[in-house]
Design an enzyme around this catalytic site. Structure first.
Site, PDB file in Angstrom:
ATOM      1  N   GLN A 139     -25.052  40.736  40.618  1.00 11.39           N
ATOM      2  CA  GLN A 139     -24.269  39.513  40.787  1.00 11.39           C
ATOM      3  C   GLN A 139     -24.255  39.086  42.251  1.00 11.39           C
ATOM      4  O   GLN A 139     -24.355  37.886  42.568  1.00 11.39           O
ATOM      5  CB  GLN A 139     -22.839  39.738  40.281  1.00 11.39           C
ATOM      6  CG  GLN A 139     -22.025  38.459  40.170  1.00 11.39           C
ATOM      7  CD  GLN A 139     -22.576  37.502  39.127  1.00 11.39           C
ATOM      8  OE1 GLN A 139     -23.096  37.929  38.101  1.00 11.39           O
ATOM      9  NE2 GLN A 139     -22.491  36.210  39.395  1.00 11.39           N
ATOM     10  N   TRP A 167     -21.629  27.526  40.225  1.00 10.63           N
ATOM     11  CA  TRP A 167     -22.733  27.807  39.294  1.00 10.63           C
ATOM     12  C   TRP A 167     -23.047  29.288  39.161  1.00 10.63           C
ATOM     13  O   TRP A 167     -23.600  29.714  38.159  1.00 10.63           O
ATOM     14  CB  TRP A 167     -23.981  27.032  39.741  1.00 10.63           C
ATOM     15  CG  TRP A 167     -23.681  25.576  39.808  1.00 10.63           C
ATOM     16  CD1 TRP A 167     -23.473  24.819  40.924  1.00 10.63           C
ATOM     17  CD2 TRP A 167     -23.454  24.704  38.690  1.00 10.63           C
ATOM     18  NE1 TRP A 167     -23.143  23.533  40.566  1.00 10.63           N
ATOM     19  CE2 TRP A 167     -23.127  23.425  39.202  1.00 10.63           C
ATOM     20  CE3 TRP A 167     -23.497  24.868  37.301  1.00 10.63           C
ATOM     21  CZ2 TRP A 167     -22.847  22.341  38.385  1.00 10.63           C
ATOM     22  CZ3 TRP A 167     -23.219  23.774  36.493  1.00 10.63           C
ATOM     23  CH2 TRP A 167     -22.902  22.538  37.036  1.00 10.63           C
ATOM     24  N   SER A 174     -17.498  37.509  37.865  1.00 12.82           N
ATOM     25  CA  SER A 174     -18.397  37.019  36.814  1.00 12.82           C
ATOM     26  C   SER A 174     -18.109  37.705  35.488  1.00 12.82           C
ATOM     27  O   SER A 174     -17.987  38.932  35.417  1.00 12.82           O
ATOM     28  CB  SER A 174     -19.854  37.289  37.187  1.00 12.82           C
ATOM     29  OG  SER A 174     -20.696  37.011  36.075  1.00 12.82           O
ATOM     30  N   GLU A 231     -21.557  24.637  31.183  1.00 16.21           N
ATOM     31  CA  GLU A 231     -22.660  25.557  30.882  1.00 16.21           C
ATOM     32  C   GLU A 231     -22.835  25.674  29.365  1.00 16.21           C
ATOM     33  O   GLU A 231     -22.250  26.562  28.736  1.00 16.21           O
ATOM     34  CB  GLU A 231     -22.406  26.949  31.487  1.00 16.21           C
ATOM     35  CG  GLU A 231     -22.450  26.969  32.997  1.00 16.21           C
ATOM     36  CD  GLU A 231     -22.518  28.389  33.577  1.00 16.21           C
ATOM     37  OE1 GLU A 231     -22.501  29.355  32.790  1.00 16.21           O
ATOM     38  OE2 GLU A 231     -22.583  28.510  34.811  1.00 16.21           O
TER      39      GLU A 231
HETATM   40 ZN   LIG Z   1     -23.602  32.968  31.895  1.00 10.98          ZN
END
Ligand SMILES: [Zn+2]
Length: 260
Positions: A139, A167, A174, A231
């Site tokens: 990440q 993004w 995350s 997304e």
């Molecule tokens: Zn994703």
């Protein structure tokens, strides 16, 4: 869950009911907690013969009506990870299930993910998992690469960091680090942009993902709440009960958790 439902009844009626109960006999096993308090879990509508060997995820044992969510806020499947909620220091790498294409997810969501992918394929579609569990290091590399992209466009370091975070989540924030999220694209269109939402795979996933316990995590109109741009490829496992509630009411996970 043994709860006694209280209602206000006229005294004569209460007295009559008491007599009836007594007359029916107290030794017949009648209990204040009945099936009325524990509605039977509803079966999932994903019973293709080819899936006979797939173990479907169990519904929440105390499944509540859809208009009355009551999940435990600390349920593993409802873990909130976003720009304001980093993974806790106590978080450890989940028990991972490896997918055939090298990806990995939390083993607890594997049966549901496999069933969703199988059913999409049975429907004639070609879904492709292009991102899944990520380590903290991975990440961090992705985030730094995104920052460099914005720097190359002339952004200041501060702006590049801010834009990149829209993004690619900062390390530690995350959902991909939880193993509960996957990015799925249509094999015929593997670009991660808004055009993805028009693909047959995304149309099917958006309509059916909740049946398997997944949600479209970053809807187009929730960016100000989620802190993440639209997304139409990022799916997050939250469990069937929460997923149905969230998708049916057009919520994002932050809004759903605020209701509970
Ligand atoms: Zn994703």
């Amino acid at each position: 869950m043994k709860t006694t439902r209280r209602r206000t009844l006229p005294l004569p009626l209460l007295f009559t009911l008491s007599l009836l109960l007594f007359a029916a006999g107290m030794g017949v096993g009648w209990s204040g907690a009945s099936a009325y308090d524990q509605p039977a879990p509803q079966p999932l509508d994903i019973s293709e013969p080819a899936l006979a060997a797939v173990t479907l995820p169990p519904l929440q044992p105390s499944a509540a009506p859809l208009d009355k969510p009551s999940p435990a806020p600390d349920s593993w499947n409802l873990m909130l990870v976003n720009f304001g909620h980093a993974l806790p220091d106590s978080f450890s790498i989940p028990d991972l299930a490896r997918l055939r294409n090298g990806h990995a997810v939390d083993s607890r969501i594997y049966p549901a993910l496999q069933a969703m992918m199988d059913d999409a394929r049975t429907a004639g579609l070609q879904p492709l998992i292009c991102s899944s569990y990520r380590s903290q290091d991975t990440q961090a590399q992705l985030f730094e690469a995104e920052v460099q992209n914005w720097l190359a466009r002339g952004c200041t370091q501060q702006d590049a960091q801010r834009q990149a975070a829209m993004w690619v989540a900062r390390p530690g924030t995350s959902e991909h680090q939880t193993g509960l999220a996957v990015d799925i694209v249509d094999t015929s269109y593997q670009i991660l942009d808004e055009g993805q939402e028009n693909t047959p795979v995304q149309q099917w996933l958006m309509a059916h993902c909740a049946e398997y316990g997944f949600i479209l995590r970053y809807p187009t109109d929730k960016s100000e709440i989620t802190g993440v741009g639209y997304e139409p490829w990022h799916y997050r496992y939250v469990g069937v009960e929460a997923a149905r509630e969230i998708m049916a009411n057009g919520l994002c996970l932050e809004e759903y958790l605020a209701l509970t």
